[in-house]
Motif scaffolding. Structure first.
Motif, PDB file in Angstrom:
ATOM      1  N   PHE A 217       7.669   0.820  -5.542  1.00 40.18           N
ATOM      2  CA  PHE A 217       7.279  -0.087  -6.618  1.00 40.18           C
ATOM      3  C   PHE A 217       7.948  -1.449  -6.532  1.00 40.18           C
ATOM      4  CE2 PHE A 217       5.986   3.955  -8.428  1.00 40.18           C
ATOM      5  CZ  PHE A 217       4.775   3.631  -9.019  1.00 40.18           C
ATOM      6  N   GLU A 218       9.072  -1.553  -5.804  1.00 37.62           N
ATOM      7  CA  GLU A 218       9.756  -2.842  -5.737  1.00 37.62           C
ATOM      8  C   GLU A 218       8.924  -3.893  -4.996  1.00 37.62           C
ATOM      9  OE1 GLU A 218      12.506  -2.393  -1.731  1.00 37.62           O
ATOM     10  OE2 GLU A 218      13.392  -1.946  -3.688  1.00 37.62           O
ATOM     11  N   THR A 219       7.960  -3.439  -4.174  1.00 37.94           N
ATOM     12  CA  THR A 219       7.115  -4.419  -3.462  1.00 37.94           C
ATOM     13  C   THR A 219       6.260  -5.232  -4.425  1.00 37.94           C
ATOM     14  OG1 THR A 219       5.364  -2.760  -3.143  1.00 37.94           O
ATOM     15  CG2 THR A 219       7.008  -2.977  -1.402  1.00 37.94           C
ATOM     16  N   LEU A 220       6.014  -4.699  -5.614  1.00 41.47           N
ATOM     17  CA  LEU A 220       5.185  -5.411  -6.589  1.00 41.47           C
ATOM     18  C   LEU A 220       5.816  -6.735  -7.007  1.00 41.47           C
ATOM     19  CD1 LEU A 220       4.078  -2.435  -8.869  1.00 41.47           C
ATOM     20  CD2 LEU A 220       2.716  -3.633  -7.140  1.00 41.47           C
ATOM     21  N   TYR A 221       7.147  -6.789  -7.046  1.00 49.59           N
ATOM     22  CA  TYR A 221       7.798  -8.029  -7.479  1.00 49.59           C
ATOM     23  C   TYR A 221       8.597  -8.724  -6.369  1.00 49.59           C
ATOM     24  CZ  TYR A 221      11.668  -4.693  -8.118  1.00 49.59           C
ATOM     25  OH  TYR A 221      12.605  -3.721  -7.934  1.00 49.59           O
ATOM     26  N   LYS A 222       8.760  -8.071  -5.229  1.00 54.63           N
ATOM     27  CA  LYS A 222       9.488  -8.694  -4.130  1.00 54.63           C
ATOM     28  C   LYS A 222       8.580  -9.320  -3.080  1.00 54.63           C
ATOM     29  CE  LYS A 222      13.852  -6.092  -4.199  1.00 54.63           C
ATOM     30  NZ  LYS A 222      14.749  -5.210  -3.418  1.00 54.63           N
ATOM     31  N   ASN A 223       7.449  -8.684  -2.802  1.00 52.33           N
ATOM     32  CA  ASN A 223       6.603  -9.143  -1.699  1.00 52.33           C
ATOM     33  C   ASN A 223       5.895 -10.467  -1.976  1.00 52.33           C
ATOM     34  OD1 ASN A 223       7.324  -6.973  -0.193  1.00 52.33           O
ATOM     35  ND2 ASN A 223       5.231  -6.344   0.305  1.00 52.33           N
ATOM     36  N   GLY A 224       5.817 -10.838  -3.249  1.00 57.72           N
ATOM     37  CA  GLY A 224       5.170 -12.116  -3.568  1.00 57.72           C
ATOM     38  C   GLY A 224       5.869 -13.279  -2.889  1.00 57.72           C
ATOM     39  N   LYS A 225       7.179 -13.277  -2.886  1.00 58.83           N
ATOM     40  CA  LYS A 225       7.953 -14.335  -2.236  1.00 58.83           C
ATOM     41  C   LYS A 225       7.804 -14.266  -0.716  1.00 58.83           C
ATOM     42  CE  LYS A 225       9.642 -15.910  -6.089  1.00 58.83           C
ATOM     43  NZ  LYS A 225       9.246 -17.249  -6.603  1.00 58.83           N
ATOM     44  N   LYS A 226       7.759 -13.039  -0.185  1.00 54.98           N
ATOM     45  CA  LYS A 226       7.580 -12.895   1.258  1.00 54.98           C
ATOM     46  C   LYS A 226       6.230 -13.449   1.698  1.00 54.98           C
ATOM     47  CE  LYS A 226      10.485  -8.770   1.812  1.00 54.98           C
ATOM     48  NZ  LYS A 226      10.496  -7.348   2.253  1.00 54.98           N
ATOM     49  N   VAL A 227       5.218 -13.215   0.876  1.00 52.14           N
ATOM     50  CA  VAL A 227       3.875 -13.730   1.190  1.00 52.14           C
ATOM     51  C   VAL A 227       3.886 -15.255   1.230  1.00 52.14           C
ATOM     52  CG1 VAL A 227       1.520 -13.984   0.299  1.00 52.14           C
ATOM     53  CG2 VAL A 227       2.597 -11.733   0.346  1.00 52.14           C
ATOM     54  N   LEU A 228       4.572 -15.893   0.297  1.00 47.33           N
ATOM     55  CA  LEU A 228       4.662 -17.357   0.282  1.00 47.33           C
ATOM     56  C   LEU A 228       5.359 -17.870   1.540  1.00 47.33           C
ATOM     57  CD1 LEU A 228       5.590 -18.104  -3.455  1.00 47.33           C
ATOM     58  CD2 LEU A 228       3.393 -18.461  -2.320  1.00 47.33           C
TER      59      LEU A 228
ATOM     60  N   MET B 136       0.831  -1.198   0.000  1.00 43.87           N
ATOM     61  CA  MET B 136       0.000   0.000   0.000  1.00 43.87           C
ATOM     62  C   MET B 136       0.871   1.257   0.000  1.00 43.87           C
ATOM     63  SD  MET B 136      -2.828  -1.526  -0.060  1.00 43.87           S
ATOM     64  CE  MET B 136      -3.961  -0.154   0.126  1.00 43.87           C
ATOM     65  N   PRO B 137       0.363   2.374  -0.582  1.00 42.38           N
ATOM     66  CA  PRO B 137       1.117   3.632  -0.580  1.00 42.38           C
ATOM     67  C   PRO B 137       1.140   4.252   0.815  1.00 42.38           C
ATOM     68  CG  PRO B 137      -1.061   3.978  -1.504  1.00 42.38           C
ATOM     69  CD  PRO B 137      -0.920   2.487  -1.293  1.00 42.38           C
ATOM     70  N   THR B 138       2.024   5.215   0.990  1.00 36.20           N
ATOM     71  CA  THR B 138       2.153   5.928   2.262  1.00 36.20           C
ATOM     72  C   THR B 138       1.797   7.396   2.051  1.00 36.20           C
ATOM     73  OG1 THR B 138       3.911   4.459   3.022  1.00 36.20           O
ATOM     74  CG2 THR B 138       3.734   6.583   4.112  1.00 36.20           C
ATOM     75  N   LEU B 139       0.914   7.905   2.895  1.00 35.31           N
ATOM     76  CA  LEU B 139       0.505   9.299   2.831  1.00 35.31           C
ATOM     77  C   LEU B 139       0.877   9.973   4.147  1.00 35.31           C
ATOM     78  CD1 LEU B 139      -1.010  11.623   1.383  1.00 35.31           C
ATOM     79  CD2 LEU B 139      -3.100  10.815   2.530  1.00 35.31           C
TER      80      LEU B 139
END
Length: 439
Positions: A324-335, A285-288
């Motif tokens: 934007f790096e969370t779009l391709y990095k967090n998938g592995k963390k979720v697993l 999620m974005p940060t405001l």
């Protein structure tokens, strides 16, 4: 005394010395409740676990600080040189005088408005960590109490073994006296005297071994309970209500599933694994954030010529950022987080199975000890009567020394077995309390 050689005298001297040393320690009667109170107040393992709970509680406050704004101030005092201007060939072209002493002051503030729930979830995770520490504290306390109770009952058993052996030693000395009397009257052979002496020395050696075990166990119990005074603990088990009445094994298993802190620990570990998964997803999620700032500086170098005045500015606004790096990095963390959740859930099943086996063993062993005590009490009574009859026959020269020694050994073993069975009842009852979270 003509049959006592130097070896016998040495053994006897060691025995007397051992008993004398043991008697130097003042005795202190202690109930199981007094032992538990001392453990709670003094045991170092429990104190360390309590500090862990306090640390987890302090970390909650630390995490909550992330809700507060970040405020900073910066002040500089400086010397500002004059400006020297060079042409493109690095030849001095002009020199401009500036006010040489300057000041800068900056005040900034930033308040996070939205971060996908990361702060709230971080606080919830810290609170779960505190709950985990509290349940680990409870479980450790139960384990410490069980270990101390085992030492306590072992000491109780050893002290009663010693009492039984001392009583049998009195009988052995009386028997030896009678055998010597018969020998002096040429009614028995020297072999019978030797057999009686061997039995008495065996009892002396057994008493020495038991006394040594008492001292070791007592020292361990003193250290475990955090008692600094050198005393001989005398366990008092008279107030232990070790009866489970009509409850069956299913009742205790249900009680264990409800109260055993190890299951609560497993549930918390599952919840923490799920919370970590939520935190990983929140990173997408974005940060405001809202920000504001104020700046004052001197001199004003933006004008020509430079002015020795203060210039002030302020700013207020919103900052929206996205990694934007969370779009391709967090998938592995979720697993990884999902696998950890599965692991925690399987660990809970393993804990439940372990609790079931502990309840079954404690319940079955308790019942067995109760039934064995009934049998051993009958056997002890029969062995006492058998010894009395055999001793009477020996005095009338109707049996040999071998038969009275056999009767004596049978009597001793029966008394020790009764003691073991009675101790086992209390021990397995305490184990049942531990696994059901009631100790």
């Amino acid at each position: 005394m003509k049959y006592i050689n130097k070896t016998n005298l040495l053994l006897l001297s060691l025995f007397i010395l051992q008993i004398t040393v043991a008697q130097e320690l003042p005795e202190r009667k202690m109930t199981i409740q007094q032992l538990a109170d001392s453990l709670v107040a003094q045991n170092i393992q429990i104190k360390l676990a309590d500090v862990s709970v306090k640390l987890a509680d302090a970390r909650i406050g630390d995490v909550k600080m992330n809700r507060l704004p970040d405020i900073g101030a910066d002040m500089n005092t400086m010397y500002l040189s004059d400006v020297t201007i060079y042409d493109k060939h690095w030849s001095q072209f002009q020199k401009v005088d500036l006010p040489n002493f300057g000041h800068q002051f900056t005040l900034s503030a930033k308040q996070l408005i939205y971060a996908g729930g990361r702060i709230t979830k971080g606080i919830e995770l810290a609170e779960l960590s505190k709950n985990l520490a509290e349940n680990q504290f409870t479980d450790l306390g139960l384990g410490v109490k069980l270990n101390a109770a085992e030492l306590y009952l072992n000491l109780y058993n050893l002290q009663n073994q010693k009492e039984i052996l001392l009583n049998n030693e009195i009988l052995a000395n009386e028997r030896l006296k009678n055998v010597k009397l018969f020998f002096d009257q040429n009614m028995v052979t020297k072999n019978e005297v030797l057999r009686a002496e061997v039995l008495r020395r065996q009892l002396e050696q057994n008493i020495l071994q038991i006394q040594n075990s008492i001292e070791i166990t007592n020292k361990n119990l003193l250290l475990y309970a955090g008692l600094r005074e050198e005393v001989l603990i005398v366990p008092d088990v008279s107030n232990i209500n070790h009866q489970i009445r009509e409850q069956d094994e299913a009742y205790f298993l249900e009680l264990a599933y409800k109260n055993n802190p190890q299951l609560s620990i497993s549930d918390i570990q599952i919840a923490m694994s799920k919370k970590n998964l939520e935190l990983t997803k929140a990173e997408n999620m974005p940060t405001l954030a809202a920000f504001s700032g104020y700046n004052a500086s001197r001199p004003m170098t933006s004008s020509v010529p430079a002015l020795d005045f203060y210039s002030t500015t302020y700013q207020v606004g919103l900052n929206l950022s996205y990694n934007f790096e969370t779009l391709y990095k967090n998938g592995k963390k979720v697993l990884v987080d999902k696998v950890l959740i599965e692991q925690a859930e399987l660990a809970k099943i393993a804990v439940m199975q372990q609790i079931e086996t502990q309840v079954n063993a404690a319940y079955k062993n308790y019942r067995q000890a109760v039934m064995q005590t009934e049998v051993s009490a009958i056997n002890e009574k029969a062995a006492d009567e058998n010894y009395r009859i055999t001793e009477l026959k020996y005095k009338n020269q109707l049996v040999t020394i071998t038969e009275i020694i056999d009767a004596s050994n049978t009597k001793l073993q029966a008394e020790l077995q009764t003691l073991d069975d009675r101790t086992a009842i209390i021990l397995n009852y305490i184990k049942l309390l531990r696994v059901t979270g009631q100790l």
